[in-house]
Design an enzyme around this catalytic site. Structure first.
Site, PDB file in Angstrom:
ATOM      1  N   LYS A  13       0.822  -1.212   0.000  1.00  0.00           N
ATOM      2  CA  LYS A  13       0.000   0.000   0.000  1.00  0.00           C
ATOM      3  C   LYS A  13       0.863   1.272   0.000  1.00  0.00           C
ATOM      4  CE  LYS A  13      -2.209  -1.155   3.770  1.00  0.00           C
ATOM      5  NZ  LYS A  13      -1.838  -2.563   3.990  1.00  0.00           N
ATOM      6  N   ARG A  34      -9.474   0.779   8.704  1.00  0.00           N
ATOM      7  CA  ARG A  34      -9.065  -0.598   8.970  1.00  0.00           C
ATOM      8  C   ARG A  34     -10.221  -1.490   9.384  1.00  0.00           C
ATOM      9  NH1 ARG A  34      -3.377  -1.485   9.888  1.00  0.00           N
ATOM     10  NH2 ARG A  34      -2.437   0.541  10.101  1.00  0.00           N
ATOM     11  N   ARG A  61      12.630  -9.961   4.142  1.00  0.00           N
ATOM     12  CA  ARG A  61      13.032  -8.597   4.428  1.00  0.00           C
ATOM     13  C   ARG A  61      13.969  -8.540   5.632  1.00  0.00           C
ATOM     14  NH1 ARG A  61       8.493  -3.978   5.236  1.00  0.00           N
ATOM     15  NH2 ARG A  61       7.812  -4.546   3.165  1.00  0.00           N
ATOM     16  N   ARG A  78      12.819  -8.377  11.537  1.00  0.00           N
ATOM     17  CA  ARG A  78      11.988  -7.788  12.591  1.00  0.00           C
ATOM     18  C   ARG A  78      11.083  -8.846  13.180  1.00  0.00           C
ATOM     19  NH1 ARG A  78       9.278  -2.521  10.038  1.00  0.00           N
ATOM     20  NH2 ARG A  78       7.536  -3.761  10.762  1.00  0.00           N
ATOM     21  N   ARG A 133      -0.681 -11.608  11.562  1.00  0.00           N
ATOM     22  CA  ARG A 133      -1.114 -10.308  11.029  1.00  0.00           C
ATOM     23  C   ARG A 133      -2.130 -10.517   9.910  1.00  0.00           C
ATOM     24  NH1 ARG A 133       4.405  -7.585   9.535  1.00  0.00           N
ATOM     25  NH2 ARG A 133       3.169  -5.791   8.876  1.00  0.00           N
TER      26      ARG A 133
END
Ligand SMILES: [Zn+2]
Length: 215
Positions: free
Chosen positions: A13, A88, A127, A162, A173
């Site tokens: 996004k 959201r 990542r 992370r 998530r």
């Protein structure tokens, strides 16, 4: 353009919003940015938000909506706006609808960035982020790896995965997203605003959004 971008974590996004904003000067608006700005500027709403954040609590919707109201009335929004990751939840979408009506702002389009789960998992688990808080450079072990011993190419600090980008955390998530945010897809479908776009390459997605805006 007046656009809302919906999509799971890792759907891109922020990247898409950024590219759209470069295209015609529409401002990219995310709740994270609004919160940070209000806290940094020390506005009354910012001070209130800081208290919640300091206690580790979620900032309540009513406060987010007040900040959103102030943000949407800023002069730079006249060129257009791209809501990135907001709303959201269904209650937020309903509040946003009322707010936009009150301000006389009509949305052109709500884009659902549709990215297969395997692609999201692959994107996020590969990542790595520089652990130096002043640097935070982002790497990808496949497409843009850190040094051979796993360090940041800019500052030499370890580039780490992370906590919220491990496979387990991402699955969580995505579950939260499917529970809270995915219902917005049918909400905006009923409003006649929704366009779902299979989004694999940012630039192609941006072209598809531009085309959808012209029809
Ligand atoms: Zn670094």
């Amino acid at each position: 353009m007046r656009v809302v971008l919906l999509g799971a974590p890792g759907a891109g996004k922020g990247t898409i919003a950024n590219l759209l904003s470069e295209h015609d000067g529409s401002v990219q608006i995310s709740t994270g940015d609004i919160l940070r700005a209000a806290v940094n500027e020390g506005t009354e709403l910012g001070k209130e938000a800081k208290e919640y954040m300091g206690r580790g609590d979620l900032v309540p919707d009513s406060l987010i909506m007040s900040m959103m109201e102030a943000r949407l009335q800023a002069e730079d929004c006249e060129k257009g706006l791209i809501l990135d990751g907001f709303p959201r939840t269904i209650p937020q979408a309903e509040e946003l609808k009322k707010l936009l009506e009150r301000l006389g702002i009509a949305l052109d389009l709500v884009v659902n960035l549709d990215v297969p789960k395997e692609v999201i998992l692959d994107r996020l688990t590969t990542r790595r982020t520089c652990s130096n808080p002043d640097c935070q450079a982002i790497y990808n072990i496949k497409s843009n790896p850190p040094t051979e011993d796993g360090r940041c190419k800019i500052c030499g600090s370890p580039a780490i995965q992370r906590d919220d980008e491990t496979e387990e955390a991402i699955m969580n998530r995505l579950d939260t997203y499917n529970e809270k945010t995915a219902p917005l897809i049918s909400f905006y479908q009923q409003e006649g605003l929704l366009k779902s776009i299979l989004s694999l390459k940012s630039q192609e997605t941006v072209e598809k959004i531009k085309a959808a805006l012209q029809t």
